[in-house]
Design an enzyme around this catalytic site. Structure first.
Site, PDB file in Angstrom:
ATOM      1  CG  ASN A   1      48.170  63.445  60.914  1.00 17.92           C
ATOM      2  OD1 ASN A   1      47.278  64.138  61.379  1.00 17.92           O
ATOM      3  ND2 ASN A   1      48.098  62.950  59.688  1.00 17.92           N
TER       4      ASN A   1
ATOM      5  CG  HIS B   1      56.085  61.891  56.342  1.00 13.88           C
ATOM      6  ND1 HIS B   1      56.536  63.067  55.768  1.00 13.88           N
ATOM      7  CD2 HIS B   1      55.100  62.242  57.208  1.00 13.88           C
ATOM      8  CE1 HIS B   1      55.855  64.088  56.289  1.00 13.88           C
ATOM      9  NE2 HIS B   1      54.985  63.615  57.154  1.00 13.88           N
TER      10      HIS B   1
ATOM     11  CB  THR C   1      52.844  59.912  53.924  1.00 12.88           C
ATOM     12  OG1 THR C   1      52.983  59.862  55.357  1.00 12.88           O
ATOM     13  CG2 THR C   1      54.216  60.004  53.296  1.00 12.88           C
ATOM     14  CG  ASN C   2      46.476  61.494  56.467  1.00  9.55           C
ATOM     15  OD1 ASN C   2      46.246  60.312  56.723  1.00  9.55           O
ATOM     16  ND2 ASN C   2      45.526  62.417  56.486  1.00  9.55           N
TER      17      ASN C   2
END
Length: 568
Positions: free
Chosen positions: A101, A504, A549-550
């Protein structure tokens, strides 16, 4: 061998769970990952690279057959052609999305998590999740009550003196538009521009696998990491999940455990559940799958952040200059002002490089996405009972008109900034950008694309009339900048055609209260009505937060790992 816990999926959540659960020496853990391993000292250089565009485009690290639809799909009008399928770069490698990402490391707004709690996720309000955000991180720049200093994921920012010319110009444009400078994106949540936070140290990516599964963790005798392991089936006895059947390096194997945790993400976790007979009863019966538990919410309300981009040719003096491999130095959030939306509901990133190749170094963009998303009509369904067949994925990104309206407003705002004096001094030839199949094909990492883009880049750096001709005839797909800005109809057409998510994917196995018929799990991730089975990944989110969103996924896994060890 039997295990206490089998974790299916070695992505961000799975890496955290494997670390935390195996920290208790008597607790045996098996972590199954379909992709390749990334151990200390043997991390592929494309993954380790601080610039994410190489790993992201490398098919060695993807589920290569996964395709999705982002535009709204009409199931009520069979006469309408379905929108096109797009390749979806879902990670298939230890560390999951955190290995490919953009390494953006932000948390979202406190109001996001208070909304989680109001939607039935008891114990997930801001004050309850903040300790876990702090637990996961090692912020090398800031201290205080909002920051962690001892976690496994380093958090840093590109210092202003290392920004390239385009980043400085974008910051000046943000300031001219009335936005103040915030030194800390993860500080008090308010409107303004800031150096972007990244999960990166010493100009190297720190994935969840690198942070949580280092050599010392791998040395634990109670932890087994099995990569190249494709889980095909969940094993049940008397309605209780007791293990998995898998292919390990192409050979069949069965593993047993007291509990199985699905951590395969918002696309594959609901698919695993549905193949096991857990999901919407009607859909399962249509495929001939015996219904183990009717849970209508499985695969439903899939969410992402709708996004569009305004790109431009970047003058040589403003390009990345070697002081950092990072391509995004500065970003901003702002409030759209639409009724009911929280503050900071929109996000803009100034990307000073658009791809790994030579042409990518010449193209900058202002990427705007809806931070607080209202479109909740996405879904994941099975195409087949065969576990090797990818599911049907429909994001339906603009199913709520408020998201479309804010993207249109956001594009106008970005256009005004793009033609402001600071950005006009370092860029030319702005154009509405689309992440099309053509862009994807030229973005694949291979020798042919390296040679081709090298030739094109020399032409783009040539005379201005030639550059303009190339951009208008070979880069722009559809309406040009002037047409889009002078026509509401063409602006809306561009947005509907070009809007994509920003990878996401979330919310397709939502946690919620007992009385919520669409809740798939309880607030500890336990699948409702099914023993021995949890889901722990971004699919649990009741609503996607105002964040990449990680980091929220890592937080979620940290919190549920504590709950598991506490006996919940």
């Amino acid at each position: 061998m039997d295990y206490d816990t089998i974790i299916v999926g070695g992505g961000s959540a799975g890496s955290v769970l494997a670390n935390r659960l195996s920290a208790r020496s008597a607790h045996t853990v098996l972590l199954c990952e379909a992709g390749q391993d990334t151990p200390d000292g043997k991390v592929p250089p494309e993954i380790l690279d601080s610039y994410p565009g190489v790993a992201y485009f490398d098919p060695r690290f993807h589920w290569t057959e996964l395709k999705v639809r982002t535009q709204v799909v009409s199931h009520n009008d069979p006469s309408r052609d379905p929108p096109p399928l797009r390749k979806y770069e879902q990670a298939r490698v230890l560390g999951g999305g955190s290995s490919i990402n953009g390494q953006l490391a932000n948390r979202g707004a406190p109001t996001d998590y208070d909304e989680w709690e109001s939607r039935g996720a008891a114990g997930w309000g801001w004050e309850s999740v903040l300790p876990y955000f702090r637990k996961l991180e090692r912020d090398v720049d800031f201290d205080g009550p909002l920051h962690g200093k001892d976690g496994r994921i380093p958090i840093r920012r590109i210092p202003r003196e290392a920004w390239c010319g385009h980043a400085h110009a974008a910051a000046q444009a943000f300031e001219l538009a009335g936005f103040k400078y915030l030194p800390d994106q993860n500080g008090v949540f308010q409107d303004g521009y800031f150096p972007i936070t990244i999960s990166n140290f010493d100009e190297k990516r720190v994935s969840a696998a690198a942070g949580y599964l280092d050599s010392s963790v791998r040395a634990r005798g109670n932890l087994t990491i099995s990569t190249e392991t494709l889980v095909r089936e969940l094993v049940f006895e008397d309605g209780v999940c007791r293990g998995v059947r898998a292919m390990v390096a192409g050979k069949p194997a069965t593993f047993r455990a007291k509990e199985v945790i699905l951590s395969t993400g918002a696309i594959h976790s609901p698919a695993h559940l549905m193949r096991a007979g857990i999901g919407p009863a009607g859909h399962l019966r249509d495929l001939g799958i015996p219904v183990l538990m009717n849970l209508p919410g499985v695969g439903q309300r899939l969410m992402d952040h709708p996004s569009i981009a305004l790109a431009s040719y970047l003058r040589p003096r403003a390009r990345l200059d070697g002081r950092t491999r990072r391509h995004i130095h500065v970003a901003m959030r702002y409030s759209s002002g639409i009724p009911g939306a929280p503050a900071g509901d929109m996000f803009v990133a100034a990307a000073s490089k658009s791809a790994w190749h030579a042409v990518g170094e010449q193209i900058a963009s202002l990427l705007v996405f809806v931070n607080k998303t209202y479109s909740e009509a996405g879904q994941v369904r099975l195409a087949s009972v065969d576990p090797t067949v990818e599911p049907i994925v429909e994001f339906n990104l603009l199913s709520d008109s408020r998201d479309l309206e804010r993207l249109a407003d956001g594009f106008r705002r970005m256009a005004a900034m793009q033609v402001s004096a600071p950005l006009r001094a370092v860029t030319t030839d702005p154009f509405p950008a689309a992440y099309s199949d053509r862009v994807r094909r030229i973005g694949v990492v291979n020798t042919r694309n390296k040679i081709l883009t090298g030739l094109i880049s020399k032409l783009l750096d040539g005379p201005a009339p030639l550059r303009r001709y190339l951009i208008e005839n070979f880069v722009v797909e559809g309406d040009n900048f002037t047409e889009v800005m002078n026509s509401e109809e063409k602006l809306e057409s561009f947005i509907r055609r070009a809007t994509i998510g920003v990878w996401h994917a979330s919310c397709s196995c939502r946690m919620g209260a007992d009385g919520d018929p669409m809740a798939v799990t309880d607030p500890a991730g336990r699948v409702r009505g099914v023993g021995g089975l949890r889901v722990v990944d971004a699919s649990l989110f009741p609503v996607v937060p105002c964040a990449n969103t990680n980091i929220p996924t890592l937080m979620t896994a940290e919190k549920i790992a504590d709950a598991i060890l506490a006996g919940a």
